[in-house]
Design a protein around this motif. Structure first.
Motif, PDB file in Angstrom:
ATOM      1  N   GLY A  29       0.796  -1.220   0.000  1.00  0.00           N
ATOM      2  CA  GLY A  29       0.000   0.000   0.000  1.00  0.00           C
ATOM      3  C   GLY A  29       0.831   1.273   0.000  1.00  0.00           C
ATOM      4  N   ALA A  30       2.134   1.154   0.234  1.00  0.00           N
ATOM      5  CA  ALA A  30       2.977   2.346   0.407  1.00  0.00           C
ATOM      6  C   ALA A  30       3.141   3.175  -0.865  1.00  0.00           C
ATOM      7  N   SER A  31       2.933   2.544  -2.028  1.00  0.00           N
ATOM      8  CA  SER A  31       3.104   3.268  -3.299  1.00  0.00           C
ATOM      9  C   SER A  31       1.799   3.870  -3.808  1.00  0.00           C
ATOM     10  N   ASP A  32       0.704   3.615  -3.094  1.00  0.00           N
ATOM     11  CA  ASP A  32      -0.604   4.089  -3.532  1.00  0.00           C
ATOM     12  C   ASP A  32      -1.058   5.286  -2.700  1.00  0.00           C
ATOM     13  N   HIS A  33      -1.813   6.164  -3.322  1.00  0.00           N
ATOM     14  CA  HIS A  33      -2.264   7.367  -2.634  1.00  0.00           C
ATOM     15  C   HIS A  33      -3.653   7.742  -3.139  1.00  0.00           C
ATOM     16  N   ALA A  34      -4.508   8.177  -2.214  1.00  0.00           N
ATOM     17  CA  ALA A  34      -5.860   8.614  -2.559  1.00  0.00           C
ATOM     18  C   ALA A  34      -5.969  10.117  -2.331  1.00  0.00           C
ATOM     19  N   ASP A  35      -6.318  10.847  -3.394  1.00  0.00           N
ATOM     20  CA  ASP A  35      -6.526  12.293  -3.314  1.00  0.00           C
ATOM     21  C   ASP A  35      -8.024  12.569  -3.253  1.00  0.00           C
ATOM     22  N   VAL A  77     -18.184  14.692  -4.953  1.00  0.00           N
ATOM     23  CA  VAL A  77     -16.837  14.414  -4.458  1.00  0.00           C
ATOM     24  C   VAL A  77     -16.123  13.546  -5.490  1.00  0.00           C
ATOM     25  N   ARG A  78     -14.809  13.651  -5.489  1.00  0.00           N
ATOM     26  CA  ARG A  78     -13.972  12.796  -6.332  1.00  0.00           C
ATOM     27  C   ARG A  78     -12.860  12.210  -5.490  1.00  0.00           C
ATOM     28  N   VAL A  79     -12.577  10.930  -5.748  1.00  0.00           N
ATOM     29  CA  VAL A  79     -11.387  10.285  -5.190  1.00  0.00           C
ATOM     30  C   VAL A  79     -10.519   9.860  -6.358  1.00  0.00           C
ATOM     31  N   ASN A  80      -9.264  10.293  -6.348  1.00  0.00           N
ATOM     32  CA  ASN A  80      -8.271   9.935  -7.355  1.00  0.00           C
ATOM     33  C   ASN A  80      -7.280   8.980  -6.686  1.00  0.00           C
ATOM     34  N   CYS A  90      -7.099  14.388 -11.814  1.00  0.00           N
ATOM     35  CA  CYS A  90      -7.086  13.356 -12.862  1.00  0.00           C
ATOM     36  C   CYS A  90      -5.649  13.010 -13.218  1.00  0.00           C
ATOM     37  N   THR A  91      -4.997  12.222 -12.377  1.00  0.00           N
ATOM     38  CA  THR A  91      -3.616  11.806 -12.610  1.00  0.00           C
ATOM     39  C   THR A  91      -3.601  10.652 -13.602  1.00  0.00           C
ATOM     40  N   SER A  92      -2.901  10.816 -14.719  1.00  0.00           N
ATOM     41  CA  SER A  92      -2.822   9.741 -15.707  1.00  0.00           C
ATOM     42  C   SER A  92      -1.944   8.617 -15.175  1.00  0.00           C
ATOM     43  N   GLY A  93      -2.290   7.400 -15.561  1.00  0.00           N
ATOM     44  CA  GLY A  93      -1.522   6.244 -15.121  1.00  0.00           C
ATOM     45  C   GLY A  93      -2.308   4.980 -15.391  1.00  0.00           C
ATOM     46  N   SER A  94      -1.632   3.933 -15.807  1.00  0.00           N
ATOM     47  CA  SER A  94      -2.317   2.712 -16.236  1.00  0.00           C
ATOM     48  C   SER A  94      -2.895   1.909 -15.067  1.00  0.00           C
TER      49      SER A  94
END
Length: 417
Positions: A29-35, A77-80, A90-94
């Motif tokens: 989980g350390a590489s993941d982030h919720a905005d 609300v939005r969660v990225n 809106c962070t691009s990423g596969s």
């Protein structure tokens, strides 16, 4: 965020609200982030940053953040949820997923009063109207998903996703069975062991021939499509299909059984002749070994029902008009209590039309983009300018947002909760 101030009360302008994102985090989980973001006007969203959270571990995690509700009757609300990178709406990423939820807030300038929705004379193009594809909503009285009005199909969407109280895949409103209780087994883990994730009943035979696309009518053909997760090679699992002509007093009639051709996500389809009856039901009993039965006991077994209207029978009593401006305070779709979102075609995201103490997306956001074994319904579920999801990886092996709840009160359950 802990259910303090305001928790349990109606969400109002100037009050506290908490966003709870149920995510699946990769590895540790350390590489993941919720905005987390909010917008005061869902029709023209200007995303305001609240903050970011990093999961404390991999797998299923609930990430919660509170904020002050701005002025506005129709908010979002939005969660990225992103793999590395920087905070952005809106962070691009596969491997990235972003999802929005729209909800009503009391105390603002009210939106135009919606016209009453009268089920007896629906618009032929409305999702809740007769004659087209129908989307089920959970019916407290029956204890299962129900499409109130007739149409070409009835889709449970995410209302059946998972099984019982299984690890990382508890089924909403389990067991979702009519009549005498028929509880699910809760052993195993989600998408490692057996589950029914969705049921669709549609007009026409299993090959899309006679009657397909038309309204489901008495005496016509219908097909039940069960989206299941099969264990191992699938050879030990079996799906038993049943129908009942009267959902209020179901007498289950056996149609047949199917065995998955492989493990993992499988669609099992079987057709039958619709009997007489305006309010019918189907059941799928998905079992590990054992024999065909409407309710085979077993710790890995799942059975789910779907109720749907059929044209041509003696009609059920005409429901009273549902007038969103003056709802029943106890109704799930009414103002003042917990609300359940429905997908809004115009906005492109789940929406709770009426205000209440919370807005729950249930299974409408489950998965990510077109990822393997976990394609998200109606992806990407974002407002305004398209913000597509990444589709790399596999469901519950890599990142996804599976559910968002917005509720009154701060993160500790304080003011307004």
């Amino acid at each position: 965020v802990n259910g303090g101030s305001g928790a349990g009360g109606t969400m109002v302008e100037g009050g506290k609200a908490t966003i709870i994102a149920s995510v699946w985090a990769w590895s540790t989980g350390a590489s993941d982030h919720a905005d987390f973001y909010y917008a005061s006007d869902a029709n023209s969203p200007n995303w305001q940053y609240i903050g970011s959270l990093t999961p404390s571990a991999g797998g299923a995690q609930n990430l919660a953040m509170d904020y002050d509700l701005p002025a506005g009757a129709n908010q979002a609300v939005r969660v990225n949820f992103r793999y590395n990178g920087s905070a952005n709406p809106c962070t691009s990423g596969s491997y990235n997923d972003r999802d929005d939820v729209v909800f009503a807030v009391a105390g603002g300038t009210p939106a135009p009063t919606p016209s009453p929705i009268v089920p007896a004379t629906p618009s032929p193009t409305a999702k809740v109207g007769g004659g087209g594809p129908q989307v089920a909503a959970y019916d407290d009285g029956l204890g299962a998903p129900r499409c109130l009005l007739y149409g070409s199909q009835c889709d449970s969407l995410g209302l059946l996703n998972g099984r019982g109280a299984m690890s990382n895949g508890a089924e909403p409103n389990a067991p979702n069975t009519l009549g005498t209780a028929c509880g699910d087994g809760s052993s195993g883990s989600y998408h490692g062991d057996e589950s029914i994730d969705k049921i669709v009943v549609r007009s026409g035979d299993v090959n899309g021939g006679s009657g397909a696309g038309g309204t489901m009518v008495e005496g016509g053909k219908a097909t039940i499509i069960a989206s299941v997760w099969a264990w191992s090679t699938g050879a030990s699992d079996h799906a038993d299909f049943y129908y009942a002509s009267d959902a209020n007093s179901p007498n289950w009639q056996y149609i047949g059984s199917l065995t998955p051709s492989a493990g993992g996500a499988q669609n099992l389809a079987m057709d039958y002749d619709l009997p007489a009856g305006a309010n019918q039901a189907v059941r799928v009993n998905f079992r590990y070994n054992g024999s065909a039965n409407p309710c085979t006991s077993g710790s890995y077994n799942d059975r789910d029902d779907v109720v749907f209207a059929v044209a041509g029978g003696t009609p059920a009593p005409t429901p009273s008009p549902i007038v969103p401006a003056t709802p029943s305070p106890t109704a799930k779709v009414g103002g003042g209590g917990p609300q359940v979102a429905a997908y809004d075609d115009g906005l492109g995201a789940p929406r709770c039309l009426l205000y209440g103490s919370q807005c729950d997306s249930l299974g409408l956001l489950n998965g990510r983009g077109a990822m393997s074994n976990g394609a998200e319904p109606n992806a990407p579920n974002t407002l305004g300018t398209a913000c597509g999801d990444g589709s790399s990886g596999s469901y519950h092996g890599d990142e996804s947002i599976d559910k968002i709840v917005v509720r009154s009160g701060d993160v500790n359950g304080g003011s307004g909760a």
